[in-house]
Enzyme design. Structure first.
Site, PDB file in Angstrom:
ATOM      1  N   CYS A 143     -35.480 -36.422  89.454  1.00  0.00           N
ATOM      2  CA  CYS A 143     -35.915 -36.459  88.056  1.00  0.00           C
ATOM      3  C   CYS A 143     -37.234 -37.223  88.000  1.00  0.00           C
ATOM      4  O   CYS A 143     -37.687 -37.767  89.007  1.00  0.00           O
ATOM      5  CB  CYS A 143     -34.866 -37.168  87.218  1.00  0.00           C
TER       6      CYS A 143
ATOM      7  N   CYS B  24     -36.776 -47.125  85.361  1.00  0.00           N
ATOM      8  CA  CYS B  24     -37.134 -45.908  84.626  1.00  0.00           C
ATOM      9  C   CYS B  24     -37.408 -46.268  83.163  1.00  0.00           C
ATOM     10  O   CYS B  24     -36.662 -47.046  82.559  1.00  0.00           O
ATOM     11  CB  CYS B  24     -35.993 -44.899  84.720  1.00  0.00           C
TER      12      CYS B  24
ATOM     13  N   HIS C  89     -21.711 -49.981  87.237  1.00  0.00           N
ATOM     14  CA  HIS C  89     -22.933 -49.286  87.649  1.00  0.00           C
ATOM     15  C   HIS C  89     -24.139 -50.209  87.432  1.00  0.00           C
ATOM     16  O   HIS C  89     -24.224 -50.884  86.403  1.00  0.00           O
ATOM     17  CB  HIS C  89     -23.093 -47.992  86.831  1.00  0.00           C
TER      18      HIS C  89
ATOM     19  N   GLU D 267     -27.097 -49.761  86.455  1.00  0.00           N
ATOM     20  CA  GLU D 267     -27.824 -49.564  85.184  1.00  0.00           C
ATOM     21  C   GLU D 267     -27.085 -50.264  84.040  1.00  0.00           C
ATOM     22  O   GLU D 267     -27.693 -50.954  83.214  1.00  0.00           O
ATOM     23  CB  GLU D 267     -27.955 -48.067  84.874  1.00  0.00           C
TER      24      GLU D 267
ATOM     25  N   THR E  92     -27.746 -43.740  80.688  1.00  0.00           N
ATOM     26  CA  THR E  92     -28.656 -42.578  80.630  1.00  0.00           C
ATOM     27  C   THR E  92     -28.055 -41.298  81.216  1.00  0.00           C
ATOM     28  O   THR E  92     -28.459 -40.197  80.841  1.00  0.00           O
ATOM     29  CB  THR E  92     -29.961 -42.871  81.406  1.00  0.00           C
TER      30      THR E  92
ATOM     31  N   CYS F 259     -30.715 -39.611  78.934  1.00  0.00           N
ATOM     32  CA  CYS F 259     -32.092 -39.169  79.163  1.00  0.00           C
ATOM     33  C   CYS F 259     -32.160 -37.644  79.103  1.00  0.00           C
ATOM     34  O   CYS F 259     -31.203 -36.949  79.426  1.00  0.00           O
ATOM     35  CB  CYS F 259     -32.643 -39.737  80.456  1.00  0.00           C
TER      36      CYS F 259
ATOM     37  N   SER G 289     -23.796 -41.445  90.435  1.00  0.00           N
ATOM     38  CA  SER G 289     -22.997 -41.254  89.220  1.00  0.00           C
ATOM     39  C   SER G 289     -23.360 -39.954  88.498  1.00  0.00           C
ATOM     40  O   SER G 289     -22.500 -39.252  87.986  1.00  0.00           O
ATOM     41  CB  SER G 289     -23.170 -42.485  88.336  1.00  0.00           C
ATOM     42  N   ASN G 290     -24.648 -39.614  88.478  1.00  0.00           N
ATOM     43  CA  ASN G 290     -25.012 -38.380  87.753  1.00  0.00           C
ATOM     44  C   ASN G 290     -24.551 -37.146  88.508  1.00  0.00           C
ATOM     45  O   ASN G 290     -24.221 -36.134  87.901  1.00  0.00           O
ATOM     46  CB  ASN G 290     -26.506 -38.368  87.397  1.00  0.00           C
TER      47      ASN G 290
ATOM     48  N   SER H  82     -30.986 -37.838  92.397  1.00  0.00           N
ATOM     49  CA  SER H  82     -31.515 -38.507  93.584  1.00  0.00           C
ATOM     50  C   SER H  82     -31.411 -37.628  94.830  1.00  0.00           C
ATOM     51  O   SER H  82     -31.379 -38.133  95.947  1.00  0.00           O
ATOM     52  CB  SER H  82     -30.801 -39.840  93.786  1.00  0.00           C
TER      53      SER H  82
HETATM   54  S1  SF4 Z   1     -31.856 -39.717  85.438  1.00  0.00           S
HETATM   55 FE1  SF4 Z   1     -32.220 -41.934  85.324  1.00  0.00          FE
HETATM   56  S2  SF4 Z   1     -34.025 -42.264  86.563  1.00  0.00           S
HETATM   57 FE2  SF4 Z   1     -33.942 -40.084  86.133  1.00  0.00          FE
HETATM   58  S3  SF4 Z   1     -35.227 -39.805  84.318  1.00  0.00           S
HETATM   59 FE3  SF4 Z   1     -33.120 -40.053  83.636  1.00  0.00          FE
HETATM   60  S4  SF4 Z   1     -32.919 -42.222  83.259  1.00  0.00           S
HETATM   61 FE4  SF4 Z   1     -34.734 -41.975  84.485  1.00  0.00          FE
END
Ligand code: SF4
Length: 336
Positions: A12, A111, A139, A141, A182, A210, A239-240, A282
């Site tokens: 990202c 970020c 986490h 964050e 996020t 985000c 996590s994402n 990532s």
């Molecule tokens: S996933 Fe996390 S690091 Fe990537 S743009 Fe969104 S907030 Fe920022």
């Protein structure tokens, strides 16, 4: 076989920004310079190995003091923070060290989406308010966001936890504020919004998922609905990626979380005509391309094997037809 890679799969904007900053540091590294990241820069084993090969090591908060001593003794030291942000007291300490010692440099890769939540927490939390964060308690964050909450902060993993928490708080006596990690799952976040409105009539909700996460999750949902199997690429600590996997699993029983092309479950996806590929924030692009390439090679070989097997089948049918004719005309006897 049709292979579709989700448009927003992989790095990202925030991760790209952080990795480009480190790569620039590696390129311009002074021979006696020490470059470290505070925690693993991204949740990806292959990328961590790449950084280590280039002399960039991940350290913990406990090791900052030692690094600072080295800087004070004259060594050039550069410490890179990651996209998840760092806790307020650590950030203040690092800024003080950088001010006091010219050899100690800090590159802040938080970020901007995360930094925005820190600002919301700082400006909207007080004894008169209740501040809710919807996210994973441990986490990094969430820990960084938590450190900016002045008072009455609650971390809830999901809508169920939020509802339980709200039942035990007299919400309407205080203003309730709510933010999300996020990378929070969109559907869960929507449920949380409905619940908080039910209990706190004056709730103030900041939509902090985000936009990249939002797009990626929507794409994963659509792609998994139209695919026979889904490959979700990402580190096991990401996590994402975990959320993408959950979303895909909700639409196909054949969703697989893999880290590299070596993990592709060939037996499980055999026979699938439409294969979707998505990846966490990532996951480096070369890993996604490698998975796609491996699938394409298999597809080509599969076509070739299929053609061969078709020919074999035809031959067998012809043989068996001949045998049938022979049996009809000459009876079942040895014709050789
Ligand atoms: S996933 Fe996390 S690091 Fe990537 S743009 Fe969104 S907030 Fe920022």
């Amino acid at each position: 076989m049709i292979i579709t890679v989700s448009e927003n799969a992989g790095f990202c904007f925030g991760v790209r920004r952080a990795t480009e900053a480190v790569e620039e540091l590696i390129k311009n590294k002074h021979h006696d310079e020490i470059i470290c990241t505070l925690g693993k820069l991204i949740h990806n084993e292959q990328y961590s190995e790449y950084l280590e090969k280039n002399g960039v090591y991940a350290i913990t908060s406990d090791e900052i003091e030692r690094l600072y001593s080295l800087a004070k003794s004259g060594k050039r030291v550069t410490l890179v923070t990651r996209t998840h942000g760092i806790e307020k007291k650590t950030k203040e300490a690092l800024e003080a060290y950088a001010r006091e010692c010219d050899s100690f440099k800090v590159v802040d890769s938080t970020c901007p989406y995360v930094a925005k939540i820190h600002k919301i927490a700082k400006e909207n939390s007080s004894k008169e308010k209740i501040f809710f964060v919807i996210g994973q308690r441990e986490h990094p964050e969430v820990l960084s966001i938590k450190s900016y909450i002045e008072a009455n902060g609650y971390i809830c993993a999901d809508s169920l936890e939020l509802e339980n928490q709200l039942k035990s708080i007299k919400c309407d006596e205080k203003e309730a504020i709510m933010v999300a990690q996020t990378t929070q799952k969109l559907t869960e976040w929507k449920k949380c919004q409905e619940i908080i409105k039910k209990y706190c009539t004056n709730a103030k909700i900041f939509d902090t998922i985000c936009s990249v996460t939002e797009k990626r999750q929507t794409e994963a949902e659509i792609l998994s609905q139209s695919s026979d199997a889904m490959l979700v690429i990402g580190g096991k600590d990401s996590s994402n990626t975990a959320k993408l996997y959950q979303i895909c699993k909700g639409h196909t029983s054949k969703a697989f979380w893999i880290q590299t092309s070596a993990d592709i479950p060939f037996d499980e996806i055999a026979g699938a005509e439409k294969i979707g590929i998505t990846a966490g924030a990532s996951t480096p692009d070369n890993i996604i391309q490698e998975v796609k390439k491996t699938m394409s090679i298999i597809e080509e070989n599969f076509a070739e094997l299929f053609e061969q097997s078709e020919k074999e089948t035809q031959k067998n049918i012809q043989r068996s037809n001949c045998q049938g004719y022979r049996n009809v005309y000459f009876g079942k006897r040895n014709m050789s």
